[in-house]
Design a protein around this motif. Structure first.
Motif: not given
Lengths: 270, 276
Positions: A100-101, A114, A142, A144, B177, B181, B190, B194-195, B198-199, B273, B275-276
């Motif tokens: 979501e980011w 990756i 994004l 959402r 998630k 990956a 990674q 990457k997961v 940021p999550g 936030m 960006r979410r």
């Protein structure tokens, strides 16, 4: 070990499972998930694997993708044993699991990022794919802000962006409403056929399997074994495979559906 | 969809305008009530000691705060003005919670990386978090000296809760998630960068909110014992010589500092936030 069933192709198989057993270990004991599975899948073939929930369908895909190792037996892609996740195999999960980011475009290039691929080229390819799937105006949106069907198309672009030969589809439409599901099945089948991908679709939806795949493998209840293997053929004017939506209306569809329904021994409980 | 899309050609309907008006009125009423609570508190604080209902020796008056502040600006204990005391406290707090975030995130990442490490350390972390860290103030003073013991207390009081919060945020990462990956062949590093990291940004901000407040507590408590600078010192000094004006002035500045920190973190949260 039973002889691998081939789809009638003379060419060497793209994906091959030979006497695969998988057991999970826990403190309660061992659980047999898959037993003596042997399947060979020809290049460019679209195979559906059906079975009831918990029969180990998804596990089978995890084995082919290399994120799980078989307890016994071997899994081969292009004749070579699978040692871990490889660029040749792309995996589409049950839900889109978009981050979501990240923007849509950044989500689509995740795999390339990756794998350490040229990120500029990956962005170009992702942009092309997303535009082809009708998401050209949403590259910098994004997740959402997108509907379920659009999100699953982004997930398809993410899978295809790394250009795998084999695409694994783990009930990729199960989270969608029924109309979107049928429409997207058409799109995905068309895209995978046009790009000549070898596709393995796992589903519990018989209609989805018959309409999309040219071959359906039925797994038994846990531990999953290959119960039967059916070639799906539709008579069409030009001899080509009909699109899934058209296939649902073909006269052969109900016959295949009923056969597979009996094979699955569906019992409604409660 | 923005609100403008819903508007009809003739502009907002009377019912909608009425609804907006009521919304605005409700919002204003809440603000007015909040202000009223503050005013009532200040009035009681001013009037009750003056009427000798309570002993003014123990409470000072709000009206004395500003003159005291001006006086302390010119001359305050240790020959530095009150702004220097405030700055010392703010600086130590910022250092404390920044260090807690950095070390907390790093330690949480290590625990995530080596599951065995977590299994071994889990009971110690829980006990360390439950320990009253203020019990260590005198020891920290001996070990670390006047300045460093304040920073140390600030870190100690916020570190363990930060580790536990961030680790549980990392553990809460959607396993699918991670699986996604992995299907692309992601290494553990990674997956982390990457997961998982940021999550976990919402968790990081929640942890920041908690440990900013705790760090301030750690600094003030540390200053009570060991410092000759800072608002904690000033409050301690004021109470020792029985000058409540100085104590209350220090406490009021602490209230202002807490509010500003809260505002800064809220602003950061909104910025991240979006960006979410």
């Amino acid at each position: 070990m039973s002889a691998p069933a081939t789809g009638g192709a003379a060419v060497p198989p793209k994906v091959e499972l030979l006497g695969v057993n998988l057991r999970y270990f826990g403190t309660e004991g061992e659980t047999e998930a898959l037993k003596d599975i042997s399947i060979a899948i020809a290049p460019g073939e679209f195979v559906a694997i059906i079975g009831q929930s918990g029969c180990g369908k998804s596990t089978l895909l995890s084995l082919i993708s290399g994120i799980l190792k078989p307890t016994e037996g071997s899994v081969l892609v292009d004749g070579k044993p699978v040692a871990g996740p490889s660029r040749k195999v792309g995996y589409m999960l049950q839900q889109d699991y978009l981050f979501e980011w990240r923007t849509i475009l950044d989500n689509a290039v995740l795999g390339a990022e990756i794998q350490g691929a040229d990120i500029r080229k990956a962005r170009e390819r992702a942009t092309q794919l997303l535009t082809r799937y009708g998401l050209g105006q949403f590259l910098h949106h994004l997740p959402r802000q997108l509907s379920g069907g659009m999100r699953q198309r982004v997930a398809l672009a993410r899978t295809l962006c790394t250009d795998p030969d084999v695409v694994l589809l783990d009930e990729p439409f199960s989270a969608l409403d029924s109309q979107t599901r049928i429409a997207l099945a058409d799109e995905v089948a068309e895209i995978l056929r046009r790009e000549r991908k070898t596709a393995i679709l796992v589903t519990h939806d018989i209609g989805e399997a018959v309409s999309m795949a040219e071959r359906v493998v039925v797994l038994s209840r846990r531990p999953g074994r290959v119960k039967s293997d059916h070639a799906i053929r539709f008579a069409t004017a030009n001899g080509s495979r009909p699109a899934p939506f058209a296939a649902r209306n073909a006269p052969e569809f109900n016959g295949y559906f009923n056969t597979l329904w009996r094979e699955l021994e569906v019992h409604v409980e409660g | 969809m923005s609100k403008a899309d819903i508007r009809t050609e003739t502009g907002p309907s009377p019912q909608y305008r009425e609804w907006l008006r009521r919304e605005r009125r409700g919002h204003l009423a809440v603000r007015a009530a909040q202000l009223a609570v503050l005013v009532i508190f200040l009035v009681l604080w001013e009037v009750l000691p003056k009427a000798h209902v309570i002993n003014p020796l123990f409470t000072s008056y709000p009206s004395a705060l500003w003159p005291t502040f001006l006086e302390l600006l010119k001359d305050s204990p240790q020959q530095v003005n009150i702004l220097a005391h405030t700055w010392a406290t703010v600086l130590a707090t910022v250092i404390g919670f920044t260090a807690a975030m950095v070390f907390g995130t790093a330690i949480a990442a290590a625990l995530w990386w080596w599951d065995g490490l977590y299994k071994v350390l889990d009971p110690y972390l829980v006990v360390a978090n439950a320990m009253p860290k203020t019990a260590f103030v005198p020891i920290f003073y001996l070990w670390l000296g006047a300045t460093m013991s304040v920073y140390g207390m600030s870190l100690a009081i916020s570190l363990f809760v930060t580790i536990l919060m961030i680790y549980s945020g990392f553990q809460g990462t959607d396993p699918n998630k991670v699986k996604l990956a992995q299907t692309f062949g992601a290494s553990k590093g990674q997956i982390l960068t990457k997961v998982v990291l940021p999550g976990s940004v919402p968790t990081l901000i929640a942890a920041l909110k908690v440990n900013a407040g705790l760090s301030l507590v750690g600094v003030v408590v540390g200053e009570f014992q060991s410092a000759n600078l800072g608002l904690g010192y000033l409050i301690q000094y004021g109470s020792q010589i029985f000058k409540m004006n100085i104590v209350m002035c220090g406490i009021t500045i602490l209230a202002v500092v807490s509010s500003l920190m809260y505002l800064a973190i809220s602003w950061l949260e909104t910025a991240v936030m979006r960006r979410r």
